[in-house]
Design an enzyme around this catalytic site. Sequence first.
Site, PDB file in Angstrom:
ATOM      1  N   GLU A 107       0.834  -1.201   0.000  1.00 31.42           N
ATOM      2  CA  GLU A 107       0.000   0.000   0.000  1.00 31.42           C
ATOM      3  C   GLU A 107       0.866   1.247   0.000  1.00 31.42           C
ATOM      4  OE1 GLU A 107      -1.231  -0.069   4.674  1.00 31.42           O
ATOM      5  OE2 GLU A 107      -1.769  -1.806   3.464  1.00 31.42           O
ATOM      6  N   LYS A 109       2.582   4.583   1.055  1.00 35.38           N
ATOM      7  CA  LYS A 109       2.962   5.176   2.336  1.00 35.38           C
ATOM      8  C   LYS A 109       2.626   6.668   2.265  1.00 35.38           C
ATOM      9  CE  LYS A 109       6.817   5.385   5.610  1.00 35.38           C
ATOM     10  NZ  LYS A 109       6.836   6.851   5.806  1.00 35.38           N
ATOM     11  N   ASP A 111       2.271  10.441   3.040  1.00 31.18           N
ATOM     12  CA  ASP A 111       3.154  11.373   3.741  1.00 31.18           C
ATOM     13  C   ASP A 111       2.299  12.357   4.536  1.00 31.18           C
ATOM     14  OD1 ASP A 111       5.465  12.499   4.603  1.00 31.18           O
ATOM     15  OD2 ASP A 111       5.930  13.556   2.747  1.00 31.18           O
ATOM     16  N   TYR A 216      -5.472   2.425   7.406  1.00 32.79           N
ATOM     17  CA  TYR A 216      -4.707   1.280   6.917  1.00 32.79           C
ATOM     18  C   TYR A 216      -4.445   0.192   7.958  1.00 32.79           C
ATOM     19  CZ  TYR A 216      -1.031   4.229   8.998  1.00 32.79           C
ATOM     20  OH  TYR A 216      -0.290   5.016   9.836  1.00 32.79           O
ATOM     21  N   LYS A 304      11.409   2.992   1.132  1.00 32.36           N
ATOM     22  CA  LYS A 304      11.487   4.443   1.001  1.00 32.36           C
ATOM     23  C   LYS A 304      12.008   4.794  -0.391  1.00 32.36           C
ATOM     24  CE  LYS A 304      10.745   6.966   3.865  1.00 32.36           C
ATOM     25  NZ  LYS A 304      11.498   7.475   5.009  1.00 32.36           N
ATOM     26  N   CYS A 398      30.197  38.616  12.602  1.00 28.26           N
ATOM     27  CA  CYS A 398      28.923  37.931  12.832  1.00 28.26           C
ATOM     28  C   CYS A 398      27.765  38.779  12.299  1.00 28.26           C
ATOM     29  CB  CYS A 398      28.729  37.676  14.329  1.00 28.26           C
ATOM     30  SG  CYS A 398      27.098  37.049  14.762  1.00 28.26           S
ATOM     31  N   CYS A 401      25.518  40.080  15.551  1.00 27.93           N
ATOM     32  CA  CYS A 401      25.978  41.018  16.580  1.00 27.93           C
ATOM     33  C   CYS A 401      27.110  41.928  16.114  1.00 27.93           C
ATOM     34  CB  CYS A 401      26.415  40.268  17.833  1.00 27.93           C
ATOM     35  SG  CYS A 401      27.909  39.268  17.614  1.00 27.93           S
ATOM     36  N   CYS A 416      31.207  32.690  16.211  1.00 23.99           N
ATOM     37  CA  CYS A 416      31.054  33.961  16.900  1.00 23.99           C
ATOM     38  C   CYS A 416      31.322  33.679  18.373  1.00 23.99           C
ATOM     39  CB  CYS A 416      29.641  34.512  16.720  1.00 23.99           C
ATOM     40  SG  CYS A 416      29.331  35.990  17.730  1.00 23.99           S
ATOM     41  N   CYS A 421      25.758  37.472  21.918  1.00 28.33           N
ATOM     42  CA  CYS A 421      25.163  37.494  20.581  1.00 28.33           C
ATOM     43  C   CYS A 421      23.709  37.022  20.673  1.00 28.33           C
ATOM     44  CB  CYS A 421      25.952  36.578  19.649  1.00 28.33           C
ATOM     45  SG  CYS A 421      25.224  36.428  17.991  1.00 28.33           S
TER      46      CYS A 421
END
Length: 661
Positions: A107, A109, A111, A216, A304, A398, A401, A416, A421
Site C-alpha cells: 500500500e 505510504k 506522507d 490502513y 522508502k 557575525c 551582533c 562567533c 550574541c
Amino acid sequence: MKERIEELRRLLNQYNIEYHVQDKPTVSDAEYDRLMRELIDLETKFPEAMDPLSPSQRIGGPVLDEFTKIQHKRKMMSLGNVFNQEELKAWAKRIEDEVGKVEYCAECKIDGLAMSIEYQDGQFVQAVTRGDGEVGEDVTLNVKTIKSIPMNVSYKEEFEIRGEVYMPKSSFEALNEVKRQQGEQEFANPRNAAAGSIRQLDSKVAASRKLDAFWYHVPDGETYGLKTHYESLEWIKKMGFRVNENTTLFQNIDDVWEFIEKMTIERNNLPYEIDGIVIKVNDYEIQSQLGYTVKVPKWAIAYKFPAEEAITKLEDIFITVGRTGKATPNAKLTPVRLAGTTVSAATLHNEDMINQKDVRIGDMVVVRKAGDIIPEVVRSIEEKRDGTQMPYRFPTICPDCGMPLHRFADEAAHYCVNSDCPARIVNSIAHFASRDAMNIDGLGEKKVEQFHKAGWLNKVDDIFKLKDHREEIIELDKFGVKSYENLVAAIEQCKSNPLDKLLFGLGIRQVGSKAARILANRYKTMDALMNATVEDLVTVDDIGEITSDAIVTYFNEEATKRLIDSLKLSGVNMKQETEETIHSSFTGKTIVLTGSLQQFSRNEAQEYLEKRGAVVTGSVSKKTDLVIYGEAAGSKLEKAQALEIETMTEEEFMKIVEREA
C-alpha cells in the site's frame, strides 16, 4: 421536528461518504448546501436536539488552551525501512525462511500524520496523534472536521483504527496561495501543513484547511473475526472509511517490486504525497508467528523512495549562527519542488565545503534531499556559467551582533565568540530546553525568541525565573493561564533530569549527547567534572584532546561558574545515578557501530548496549572486540576485517536482542 433533524443528519452523513470516500456524489453541491442550511436552522430553533456529532458541527468547535496527553491503549510502533530491491528481497527471505510462502499486501505510504481514532457504541469518540508511540495528543475536535471520516458506523462494539491524516495537493496549493496573498510564510510541504493544521488550538482553522485521511490498520483485527489485513481493510471500507485505492495483494515479492517501480513513476500524478510503499504479510496468524523486534513489527516493512534531485539557481549565500556560535553558510535558492517539498534553502556546511565544490553565487546547482529530509547542494553546474557568477568570500564578522568571527585551529567552522550574541542566546536556551536535553515541553525556539525579546530570557538560568512573569506571560497571544501552568510544571519537572541531560543542554563545544553520557557516567557529579584536568579527560574513552580542551576551557570561565551556581540554587540535579547493568552477550565488550541501522537509531543502539555493560566507541582499534554494521558500512568495517576483529550484521545483532529481551 426531531424526526426531520435525524433524517437530515442521516442524509448529510450519507452524502459525505458518497462524495469524500466513494467519489460518487448523488446530489449537487447546491442540494447539499440547502439541506445543511435546513439542519442548522432546525438545530438553532430546537437546541435541545443538538448533537456534537451532527454534520453541522464539523466546521470547528471551541478554542482549546492546549492538547491533552493520552496514553495509547496499544503502542503505535514505527516500521523498519528498506531502500532497494536487494534489501526488500532479503526481508522477504527472512520471513519465508521462518514461516514459508506468504501473501503480501502493498500500500502507498501516505506522507502525513499518523493517527488513531476510536469508536464506542457506533459513535466517533476520540482521535489521538501517534506522539512517541506510547503517548499522543487528543486532537478529536480537529479530526472531527475531516468530512471523509464517519461520525457514526454500523459496528456497535468498541474498536480502534489507525491511519494517516494528510493534506491533498490541491488543498496545499490553495492554502499557500492564501498565505502568499496575506504576505505570510508559506508551508514547506503538505505534511508540515497537515501537522500544523491538526495542531491548531482553534478547530475552525483546521476545518478551513480541507484535510483528508486514509485508514490502513485495525489493531487486533482477529478479535473482530477477521483473518487477514486485507480483509480488515475491506471491513472498514464497508463502514465508510477511506482506504487507499492502490492497496494490492501479491503472491510473491517480485510482483511487489514491480508495483513499487510502477508507483515510483506514478507518485507525482497522485493527488496526495507518498514517500514510499508499505509491505505487510497479509495473514494475521502468520503475523503473530513472526512477532516484533524491540522497535518494529517483523511482518511489515517500508520501502522508502530514493532521494530526488533537482536543478535550481543559487541566488545568494547567507550565514546563520547557532547556539555554540558556529556560523553556518546556507544557500538561498530559487524555490524548487523536491520530494514533496518546496526547497528554497540548503546548507553549505562551512567555508572549505564551498571552496571544494566551487559553489558560486549565481550558479545553477544540483540540490538533493538527503533521506528525503535535509536539503543539500550536491554540486554546481559549471557548463551553465555565463561569467556573472561570483566566488563567495566568507564574512569576518557575525551577521547578528557585528563581532568578529573566529576559526579555531583544526576546525573547518567559523564561530562567533560573543556570548551576548542574540542568535547564540536564543539558540542556546532553545537547545537547553530541547527534547534530547532538558526536555521542557512548551519552550521551543519561537517561544524562547518571544521571551528573549520581552527581556525575560537572556541566559539559560533565566528559564527557572519565568514563573515570576506570570501576569505578563498569560497576556501573550495564544498562551493563557493553562499554558503558563503547564510550562512552569515542565520546568519544575526538568530539574530532576540526570546529569548527562544537563551537560548536553549546556551546549559545551564538542560535547554532544554521547559525550555527555560518557562524561556523566565517568565523573558522576558536576563538581567532579568541573575539577577534571585535560590530562584526566583524555583518558576517557571517546573523549579526545580537542574535546578535553573545550570542556576545561568552558568550566574555567567565570560566566560558567556563575551559571552552575545559579542552577544549583534553582534545584537542578547535578548527579548521575548509577544504572544497574543488565548482563548480556555484550557485557564487557568494546563495540563500534557503523553503517545505517534500520531497527534502531544509532543513539538507541548505543544506549541499549551501554545499559548491558558494553563500551561503545567511535573508532576501530586493536582494543575493539566487536563491530556491528548496517547498510553502507565503509572504512570502519574494512579496518575491522583487516584487523580480524569480530563483526556482526544488524540482522545478527537483532536476533540476540530478541533472544535476550
